[in-house]
Every structure is written in C-alpha cells, then in structure tokens.
Design a protein around this motif. Structure first.
Motif, PDB file in Angstrom:
ATOM      1  N   MET A  79      -7.132   9.726   3.939  1.00  0.00           N
ATOM      2  CA  MET A  79      -8.142  10.676   3.118  1.00  0.00           C
ATOM      3  C   MET A  79      -7.092  10.804   1.590  1.00  0.00           C
ATOM      4  N   PRO A  80      -7.191   9.486   0.994  1.00  0.00           N
ATOM      5  CA  PRO A  80      -6.556   9.486  -0.072  1.00  0.00           C
ATOM      6  C   PRO A  80      -7.035  10.786  -1.213  1.00  0.00           C
ATOM      7  N   LYS A  81      -6.184  11.424  -1.918  1.00  0.00           N
ATOM      8  CA  LYS A  81      -6.550  12.560  -2.917  1.00  0.00           C
ATOM      9  C   LYS A  81      -6.316  12.250  -4.169  1.00  0.00           C
ATOM     10  N   THR A  82      -5.950  11.405  -4.707  1.00  0.00           N
ATOM     11  CA  THR A  82      -5.669  10.919  -6.165  1.00  0.00           C
ATOM     12  C   THR A  82      -6.144   9.549  -6.263  1.00  0.00           C
TER      13      THR A  82
ATOM     14  N   SER B 115       0.985  -1.074   0.035  1.00  0.00           N
ATOM     15  CA  SER B 115      -0.149   0.089  -0.010  1.00  0.00           C
ATOM     16  C   SER B 115       0.912   1.407  -0.005  1.00  0.00           C
ATOM     17  N   SER B 116       0.393   2.483   0.541  1.00  0.00           N
ATOM     18  CA  SER B 116       1.062   3.681   0.091  1.00  0.00           C
ATOM     19  C   SER B 116       0.767   4.619   1.311  1.00  0.00           C
ATOM     20  N   ALA B 117       1.590   5.452   1.720  1.00  0.00           N
ATOM     21  CA  ALA B 117       1.428   6.368   2.897  1.00  0.00           C
ATOM     22  C   ALA B 117       0.484   7.450   2.170  1.00  0.00           C
ATOM     23  N   PHE B 118       0.195   7.715   0.848  1.00  0.00           N
ATOM     24  CA  PHE B 118      -0.499   8.534   0.330  1.00  0.00           C
ATOM     25  C   PHE B 118      -2.036   8.210   0.617  1.00  0.00           C
ATOM     26  N   VAL B 119      -2.332   7.234   1.351  1.00  0.00           N
ATOM     27  CA  VAL B 119      -3.555   6.990   1.623  1.00  0.00           C
ATOM     28  C   VAL B 119      -4.135   7.853   2.844  1.00  0.00           C
ATOM     29  N   TYR B 120      -2.891   8.514   3.536  1.00  0.00           N
ATOM     30  CA  TYR B 120      -3.280   9.523   4.866  1.00  0.00           C
ATOM     31  C   TYR B 120      -3.487  10.855   4.163  1.00  0.00           C
ATOM     32  N   GLU B 121      -4.162  11.589   5.052  1.00  0.00           N
ATOM     33  CA  GLU B 121      -4.425  12.880   5.010  1.00  0.00           C
ATOM     34  C   GLU B 121      -2.898  13.514   5.703  1.00  0.00           C
ATOM     35  N   GLU B 122      -2.745  14.527   5.046  1.00  0.00           N
ATOM     36  CA  GLU B 122      -1.348  15.038   5.570  1.00  0.00           C
ATOM     37  C   GLU B 122      -1.329  15.753   6.863  1.00  0.00           C
TER      38      GLU B 122
ATOM     39  N   ASP C 285      -1.016  16.722  -4.268  1.00  0.00           N
ATOM     40  CA  ASP C 285       0.418  16.680  -3.592  1.00  0.00           C
ATOM     41  C   ASP C 285       0.108  17.187  -2.124  1.00  0.00           C
ATOM     42  N   LEU C 286       0.657  16.515  -1.335  1.00  0.00           N
ATOM     43  CA  LEU C 286       0.559  16.705   0.132  1.00  0.00           C
ATOM     44  C   LEU C 286       1.732  17.620   0.694  1.00  0.00           C
ATOM     45  N   LYS C 287       1.523  18.483   1.734  1.00  0.00           N
ATOM     46  CA  LYS C 287       2.579  19.200   2.159  1.00  0.00           C
ATOM     47  C   LYS C 287       3.653  18.548   3.002  1.00  0.00           C
TER      48      LYS C 287
ATOM     49  N   GLU D 261      -0.373   4.424  12.026  1.00  0.00           N
ATOM     50  CA  GLU D 261      -1.268   3.485  11.259  1.00  0.00           C
ATOM     51  C   GLU D 261      -2.819   3.747  11.461  1.00  0.00           C
ATOM     52  N   ASN D 262      -3.108   4.177  12.703  1.00  0.00           N
ATOM     53  CA  ASN D 262      -4.547   4.548  13.070  1.00  0.00           C
ATOM     54  C   ASN D 262      -4.928   5.999  12.652  1.00  0.00           C
TER      55      ASN D 262
END
Length: 347
Positions: free
Chosen positions: A154-157, A135-142, A306-308, A149-150
C-alpha cells in the motif's frame, strides 16, 4: 558455487556513484568481481574512492565508469553493446526522496519508470537476464509488527508507488519468459552509516531529507536543530519507528542475492533489514552518544505519506540468503559521523 561465481564475473551497477551504489560496487570488487558503473552524475572522484577502498590502481580496468542518463535508451544500449561480458545488473539508479516525490510526482514516475523500462528492454535485446532491483520497504502498509515479504502493499507516496510499479513490471516481464529471466527485488528498509574507511558515504546537502544526514548536520553546527515531523504517533515515544540497516550489511546482501537468483530462472523478493525498530528520538540520542554533541530538536507537523512504524521480518533473507544484518545503530551512527567529519570533505 565456483560455476556460479564464474557466470557472475562482471556486473553492471546503475546509480553506482550514489550512496548505496558505491558501497555495492565496493563489496563486489572486494569479492573478486569486475564492475561497470553507469550514473548520470559526473563525480568521478567517487570512482577513485571506490578504487582506493579495494586497492585498485587509478588505471585499473576492473572498475569502469560510463556517465549516461538512463532515460536515453540509445546511450544505455551502447554501454551494453560495447561491454558484451556483462552478466548481471544491479539496478540502483532512481530518484529517492519520499518527501520530494509528493511535490513533483510526474518527475518521479517519468525518471524511475522509464529508466527501468529502458533497462529491461536493453537487457532483453542484448541477452543479459540476471537483475537485482533496489526496491523499498515503503511499498508496504504500516504495521505494528514485523513486515514479511508477503504483506499487503500500500504505497502512500509517488516514490513508493514508482517502486511498486517497477516491481510489477519486472514480475510481468519474468512471467512472460519464465525460463529466461532471473530477477530479485530487494526491499530496503532504512540504509544508514558509511564505509568503515570513511571514504564513501551519503552526501549531505541542504536539501537532504533523510534523518541521519540531518542529525549529522546539526551535530556539525551546520543546522540549528532537527525537525521531528510529528510526536503524536502511537509509538513508545510518539515519533515514527524505522528499521535502520548498516549500508555495508545491505551491500553484502547483494552478493548472496545475486548468487541465489543465478541458480535458476526466478522472480523473488527479499526484505533487507535488521528486524529492530528505532524511533526518531532514539536515533538522535544514539548520535549524541557517538558524536559527543548535543543535538537540539523541535516538533513539526506530520509529513504526508509518513508511516508510523516500518520494521522488517528478515527471516526469509536469513533462511535463503544466509543474510543477517548485524551492525548496531551505534555503529551506523559512528561510521556516518566519521564520514561526515573526514570523507565528505573530499567528494
């Protein structure tokens, strides 16, 4: 531990010729496992490079390769039926460009979701119940702090959404048969670097979107400059911050994770990162230091999605997997530069 190693003697790596897959295959072979690779790519030279790294002969049966597209359920099933000793799957296949997914979302959803569903169906049909998913860290919100992990997803793409959807599918599958499935989701932060031998690494093309390959192209004189997508973020130098992890640190983490999920039926999630953030400009400076080349850059517009800042809280992986990603950003840059100068020319 001996019992677990015996159970996990043969592993199937999907997408095993790719950047991450080739390193994962190599570390499993080094640890004494047998490996089957499936990939829709036909770059068989990459298979020989993996064998060279671990000292296998060209005809060794410890590493087998099957060229198939995982969208083809029947072809995938045939691999499992003809290799009944498969004990576990490390699922790395999939389209991976965050930026490109914004322009062709249907392609990303079809490829990443359907291939994963086909894999789960085949595993269920053939009695293979141990699975690690990339999976990917991009599943998180920034976040302005390290992400555990909890944290909220908030995936953005489309790329990130496809990863989050596959995680949900796998979670539901495990819940449907909680005494059967052993599933672990590995949320990678930003894998970079290359094998220290220089024989395998991330292929750099004119279509490369990841930062370090583009920096390397500029250092090698193949591109004029690096485009930085936004310098007005609320970070220490205005550019985005990422948690970069050396590809071999990430690859070794899969051995620990596979042994962990083999202990009992489970569904678990692990961050794979260092806990240290590096900005775009800082990464350029690090690469200048190891390459000895001046790397010019220009400022462009922000990219959609893109996330900050995206930095791992690696404490769970450390506590449960004894995984500590220790290689520095300088080592990541140095190994990638070695690959760019030597290994890439022989793919």
């Amino acid at each position: 531990m001996d019992r677990i190693k015996k159970i996990l003697s043969t592993n199937l790596v999907t997408g095993g010729i790719g950047f991450i897959g080739s390193h994962v295959a190599a570390v499993f072979l080094e640890a004494g496992y047998e490996v089957l690779i499936i990939d829709k790519s036909s770059k068989k030279r990459g298979i020989q490079h993996i064998k060279d790294i671990v000292g296998l002969s060209e005809k060794s049966k410890k590493l087998l390769f099957f060229q198939i597209d995982m969208l083809n359920y029947d072809a995938l099933l045939e691999v499992f039926l003809s290799n009944t000793d498969i004990d576990a799957v490390i699922h790395l296949a999939g389209l991976k460009s965050v930026a490109k997914s914004n322009f062709c979302p249907l392609l990303y959803y079809q490829n990443n979701l359907v291939s994963s569903i086909n894999l789960l169906r085949v595993m269920e049909d053939t009695g293979v119940n141990k699975l690690l998913f990339s999976s990917s860290a991009f599943v998180y919100e920034e976040s302005d702090t390290q992400i555990s992990e909890n944290a909220k997803l908030m995936p953005k793409t489309p790329y990130a959404s496809s990863k989050a959807m596959i995680e949900k599918i796998m979670s539901d599958v495990q819940k449907s048969a909680p005494e059967y499935w052993h599933i672990g989701c590995m949320r990678y932060f930003n894998p970079v670097g290359a094998h220290q031998s220089g024989k395998i690494g991330e292929e750099v093309t004119n279509e490369s979107c990841n930062l370090v390959p583009i920096i390397a192209q500029v250092a090698a004189g193949e591109k004029q400059c690096v485009t930085i997508f936004g310098d007005d973020y609320e970070t220490r130098d205005g550019t985005t911050i990422r948690d970069y992890v050396h590809i071999t640190d990430l690859a070794y983490g899969h051995i620990s994770a596979l042994k962990k999920i083999a202990e009992k039926p489970t569904y678990c999630v692990y961050n794979i990162g260092t806990g240290i953030g590096t900005s775009v400009i800082e990464m350029i400076k690090f690469f200048e230091k190891v390459s000895g080349c001046k790397i010019p850059y220009k400022i462009g517009k922000r990219r959609e999605g893109d996330l900050k800042m995206l930095v791992a809280d690696p404490s769970k992986s450390l506590a449960e997997l004894n995984l500590k990603c220790e290689k520095s950003v300088l080592e990541m840059c140095a190994d990638f530069w070695k690959w760019k100068q030597i290994g890439e020319k022989d793919i």
